[in-house]
Scaffold this active site. Structure first.
Site, PDB file in Angstrom:
ATOM      1  N   THR A 211      -0.603  -3.842   0.060  1.00 42.52           N
ATOM      2  CA  THR A 211       0.064  -3.354   1.272  1.00 42.52           C
ATOM      3  C   THR A 211       0.446  -4.527   2.158  1.00 42.52           C
ATOM      4  O   THR A 211       1.596  -4.644   2.615  1.00 42.52           O
ATOM      5  CB  THR A 211      -0.856  -2.386   2.048  1.00 42.52           C
ATOM      6  OG1 THR A 211      -1.157  -1.271   1.198  1.00 42.52           O
ATOM      7  CG2 THR A 211      -0.186  -1.890   3.325  1.00 42.52           C
TER       8      THR A 211
ATOM      9  N   ALA B  83      -6.017  -6.490  -6.144  1.00 44.04           N
ATOM     10  CA  ALA B  83      -7.162  -6.673  -7.049  1.00 44.04           C
ATOM     11  C   ALA B  83      -7.755  -5.343  -7.508  1.00 44.04           C
ATOM     12  O   ALA B  83      -8.166  -5.199  -8.658  1.00 44.04           O
ATOM     13  CB  ALA B  83      -8.240  -7.517  -6.364  1.00 44.04           C
TER      14      ALA B  83
ATOM     15  N   CYS C 164      -2.482   8.221  -2.010  1.00 47.44           N
ATOM     16  CA  CYS C 164      -2.178   7.833  -0.630  1.00 47.44           C
ATOM     17  C   CYS C 164      -1.584   8.979   0.166  1.00 47.44           C
ATOM     18  O   CYS C 164      -1.599   8.957   1.380  1.00 47.44           O
ATOM     19  CB  CYS C 164      -1.214   6.657  -0.624  1.00 47.44           C
ATOM     20  SG  CYS C 164      -1.699   5.353  -1.733  1.00 47.44           S
TER      21      CYS C 164
HETATM   22  C1  LIG Z   1      -2.146   0.682  -4.731  1.00 47.18           C
HETATM   23  C2  LIG Z   1      -0.756   0.271  -4.526  1.00 47.18           C
HETATM   24  C3  LIG Z   1      -0.374  -0.422  -3.369  1.00 47.18           C
HETATM   25  C4  LIG Z   1      -1.330  -0.708  -2.243  1.00 47.18           C
HETATM   26  O1  LIG Z   1      -2.243  -1.696  -2.606  1.00 47.18           O
HETATM   27  P1  LIG Z   1      -3.516  -2.011  -1.689  1.00 47.18           P
HETATM   28  O2  LIG Z   1      -4.093  -3.242  -2.295  1.00 47.18           O
HETATM   29  O3  LIG Z   1      -4.405  -0.810  -1.797  1.00 47.18           O
HETATM   30  O4  LIG Z   1      -3.023  -2.234  -0.299  1.00 47.18           O
HETATM   31  C5  LIG Z   1       0.946  -0.816  -3.263  1.00 47.18           C
HETATM   32  N1  LIG Z   1       1.832  -0.553  -4.229  1.00 47.18           N
HETATM   33  C6  LIG Z   1       1.502   0.113  -5.346  1.00 47.18           C
HETATM   34  C7  LIG Z   1       2.535   0.362  -6.381  1.00 47.18           C
HETATM   35  C8  LIG Z   1       0.208   0.548  -5.528  1.00 47.18           C
HETATM   36  O5  LIG Z   1      -0.114   1.222  -6.626  1.00 47.18           O
END
Ligand SMILES: *Cc1c(COP(=O)(O)O)cnc(C)c1O
Length: 395
Positions: free
Chosen positions: A85, A216, A340
């Site tokens: 994010t 990660a 989400c």
């Molecule tokens: C999970 C995800 C995110 C967000 O990642 P975080 O590390 O949880 O902030 C963004 N883009 C995609 C495609 C994801 O699957």
């Protein structure tokens, strides 16, 4: 704790939500544990005046190299963030701020309509700041076509952001093809690779990627850390979004969390080592799950039949009530829509964008498999789904 479901032979619901997050690999947890206590590598990696600091810095730099190796980048091109994010925010807002420094008006950004909210929301925010945003519609499988991208590009397009693998569908985009189009147009190409790292080959050179986001916790590392790849040659200029102390060559200030960096590095290392076998094994189990349920009446696959990441199986169960479906599948830990969005009951914007009606989107379930999924779990899951769907369709 909720009561343990009766029909599951396992002690807990079978975890089939690896696309939402993965458990930390034991090897990763071990490496992280070594960076916390007095006897471990606990110091501030920015401390230059003692051996504690030097050792922490060394560990963080080794991890940076491990993350870089996963995507064929130079370690100096990796900027630690708190997750994908933040990496997406830094890429989009950072590139936009640089554009604004050089141009008083204009500024056009292209994204796909089915990006993760961590791209769509920063893009919308930039729109409110005076930038223009085009949202490319994907095809019925969730793929973004080069022809659509080419049609959208304008003279003032400075950034294109398209995900490698869609988190809900698992559909894979042709990153190299899209990257070549951006390169020819001399605009930046950002890729959200949170769902593809460790599943598909990533090569920022070959794929003409300028900025790339990683997380990660989608690849058996800890939550709360990610990275943004920022190309050095030709140099990509983005403006910092977090100020204070000038860490990460000024791109992202804040004391580095040694244990988190080391955890992500180890996770990246494991992902790279297993890249040739693990996705094949997981895809085989995923296909077994599909074969076990594909003959159920009203069932259909969401996403691309072939160009799909190994762990994803997104299925629509026509004739089933979505909420009842999720309640009845209580022996499986799965998602409807994306995790989400599960706080709201609006149908998934991704499923709507590929043409599903609201009721079919509501009646869709994402099963996602991963490293620790077993054949026994898949056999149980298929049988459980069969029973639940037959029961619901009777009503
Ligand atoms: C999970 C995800 C995110 C967000 O990642 P975080 O590390 O949880 O902030 C963004 N883009 C995609 C495609 C994801 O699957």
């Amino acid at each position: 704790m909720k009561p343990i479901p009766e029909s599951s032979p396992f002690r807990k619901p079978v975890y089939l939500d690896y696309a939402a997050t993965t458990p930390v690999a034991p090897e990763v947890a071990d490496a992280m544990m070594g960076c916390l206590t007095l006897s471990g590598n606990f110091a501030n990696p920015a401390s230059r005046s003692h051996v504690y600091g030097w050792q922490a810095e060394e560990a963080v730099e080794e991890a940076r190299g491990q993350v870089a190796a996963l995507i064929h980048a130079d370690p100096r091109e990796i900027v630690w963030t708190s997750g994908a994010t933040e990496a997406n925010n830094l890429a989009l807002k950072g590139a936009a701020a640089r554009y604004r420094e050089a141009h008083t008006e204009g500024g056009h950004i292209v994204v796909s309509a089915i990006e993760h909210k961590a791209v769509l929301d920063p893009a919308q925010w930039l729109e409110q700041q005076g930038f223009q945003v085009t949202r490319l519609q994907p095809d019925q499988y969730g793929r973004v076509h080069g022809s659509a991208l080419r049609d959208a590009l304008r003279d003032d397009t400075f950034l294109v952001s398209i995900m490698h693998v869609n988190n809900e569908l698992g559909t894979v985009n042709d990153i190299a093809g899209l990257g070549a189009i951006c390169r020819a147009h001399a605009c930046l190409f950002h890729v959200d690779a949170a769902q593809s790292a460790g599943k598909l080959g990533l090569d920022v050179q070959q794929q003409s990627v300028d900025l790339l986001s990683l997380s990660a916790h989608k690849m058996y590392g800890p939550k709360g850390i990610g990275a943004l790849y920022v190309r050095r040659d030709p140099a990509v200029k983005i403006a910092a979004q977090i100020h204070g102390g000038g860490h990460e060559r000024g791109y992202r200030s804040g004391t580095l969390a040694t244990h988190q960096c080391v955890g992500m590095g180890k996770a990246a290392d494991l992902a790279r080592e297993q890249l040739s076998e693990e996705p094949v094994r997981i895809a085989t189990l995923r296909d077994q799950l599909w074969q076990g349920i594909a003959d159920l009446p009203g069932i259909s696959l969401n996403g691309h039949p072939e160009a799909r990441a190994c762990g994803h199986l997104n299925v629509a169960f026509a004739g089933c009530d979505g909420e009842m479906l999720l309640l009845s599948l209580r022996d499986l830990a799965v998602s409807t829509g994306s995790a989400c969005n599960s706080a709201s009951i609006a149908p998934s914007y991704v499923l709507k964008a590929i043409g599903l009606a609201d009721d079919l989107a509501h009646a869709s379930v994402r099963f996602s498999l991963g490293r620790y999924t077993t054949a026994d779990e898949i056999a149980f899951a298929a049988e459980h789904i069969r029973q639940v769907v037959k029961q619901l369709q009777k009503q």
